[in-house]
Enzyme design. Structure first.
Site, mmCIF file in Angstrom:
data_model
loop_
_atom_site.group_PDB
_atom_site.id
_atom_site.type_symbol
_atom_site.label_atom_id
_atom_site.label_comp_id
_atom_site.label_asym_id
_atom_site.label_seq_id
_atom_site.Cartn_x
_atom_site.Cartn_y
_atom_site.Cartn_z
ATOM 1 C CB VAL A 207 11.509 16.144 109.975
ATOM 2 C CG1 VAL A 207 11.023 14.778 109.509
ATOM 3 C CG2 VAL A 207 10.387 17.008 110.126
ATOM 4 C CG HIS B 118 13.998 16.700 104.751
ATOM 5 N ND1 HIS B 118 14.232 16.111 105.882
ATOM 6 C CD2 HIS B 118 13.978 18.350 105.188
ATOM 7 C CE1 HIS B 118 14.382 17.008 107.005
ATOM 8 N NE2 HIS B 118 14.404 18.435 106.262
HETATM 9 P P1 AMP Z 1 14.342 20.452 108.597
HETATM 10 O O1 AMP Z 1 14.073 21.702 109.575
HETATM 11 O O2 AMP Z 1 15.355 20.983 107.471
HETATM 12 O O3 AMP Z 1 14.113 19.043 109.313
HETATM 13 O O4 AMP Z 1 12.777 20.623 107.556
HETATM 14 C C1 AMP Z 1 11.603 19.857 108.273
HETATM 15 C C2 AMP Z 1 10.800 20.398 107.141
HETATM 16 O O5 AMP Z 1 9.434 19.513 107.089
HETATM 17 C C3 AMP Z 1 10.030 21.872 107.798
HETATM 18 O O6 AMP Z 1 10.306 22.833 106.804
HETATM 19 C C4 AMP Z 1 8.685 21.554 108.221
HETATM 20 O O7 AMP Z 1 7.858 22.723 107.866
HETATM 21 C C5 AMP Z 1 8.449 20.381 107.476
HETATM 22 N N1 AMP Z 1 7.295 19.503 107.615
HETATM 23 C C6 AMP Z 1 7.043 18.897 108.995
HETATM 24 N N2 AMP Z 1 6.082 18.089 109.178
HETATM 25 C C7 AMP Z 1 5.451 18.355 107.688
HETATM 26 C C8 AMP Z 1 4.488 17.711 106.937
HETATM 27 N N3 AMP Z 1 3.563 16.931 107.916
HETATM 28 N N4 AMP Z 1 4.050 17.957 106.018
HETATM 29 C C9 AMP Z 1 5.008 18.671 105.203
HETATM 30 N N5 AMP Z 1 5.986 19.186 105.585
HETATM 31 C C10 AMP Z 1 6.242 19.075 107.116
#
Ligand code: AMP
Length: 113
Positions: free
Chosen positions: A95, A99
């Site tokens: 994403v 974060h």
């Molecule tokens: P990264 O892979 O470090 O970019 O982390 C992105 C995180 O966002 C992953 O652990 C996903 O499971 C989480 N994620 C994606 N979509 C959502 C959502 N709608 N609500 C909560 N977490 C999400």
């Protein structure tokens, strides 16, 4: 510019289990938890990748760590926790809105995969 998925969570356009919010940041449970506790702490400002953080963002990024610590205290994570921020697809970023992952509730191995 089209909103990313986290901006849609900030704007309540898609649901999330939000556990904390203030003017600068919001924190919610990861939809695909990798540990019993898996929280994402994000800035409301759109910063797509850690490598895009600049001097003007120092307070915002520092704030994410202060809030992570507050959440850890609130959840009683006395045994420890891990804070992770991935930069780029090869590092696991999926994403593109920065974060901080807060992971806890089990023993976490090192080095990560
Ligand atoms: P990264 O892979 O470090 O970019 O982390 C992105 C995180 O966002 C992953 O652990 C996903 O499971 C989480 N994620 C994606 N979509 C959502 C959502 N709608 N609500 C909560 N977490 C999400």
């Amino acid at each position: 510019m089209e909103k990313n998925i986290f901006e849609k969570i900030i704007d309540r356009e898609i649901p999330a289990d939000i556990i904390y919010e203030d003017k600068i940041s919001i924190a919610f449970k990861d939809i695909n938890p990798q540990a019993p506790i898996h929280i994402l702490i994000i800035p409301k400002k759109r910063i797509e990748m850690p490598e895009h953080i600049d001097e003007n963002d120092k307070d915002i990024v520092g704030h994410l760590f202060v809030i992570a610590k507050k959440i850890a205290i609130d959840l009683g994570l006395k045994d420890g926790y891990r804070l992770v921020m991935n930069n780029g697809e090869i590092a696991g970023q999926s994403v593109f809105h920065i974060h901080l992952h807060l992971l806890s509730g089990r023993r976490l191995s090192w080095p990560p995969g």
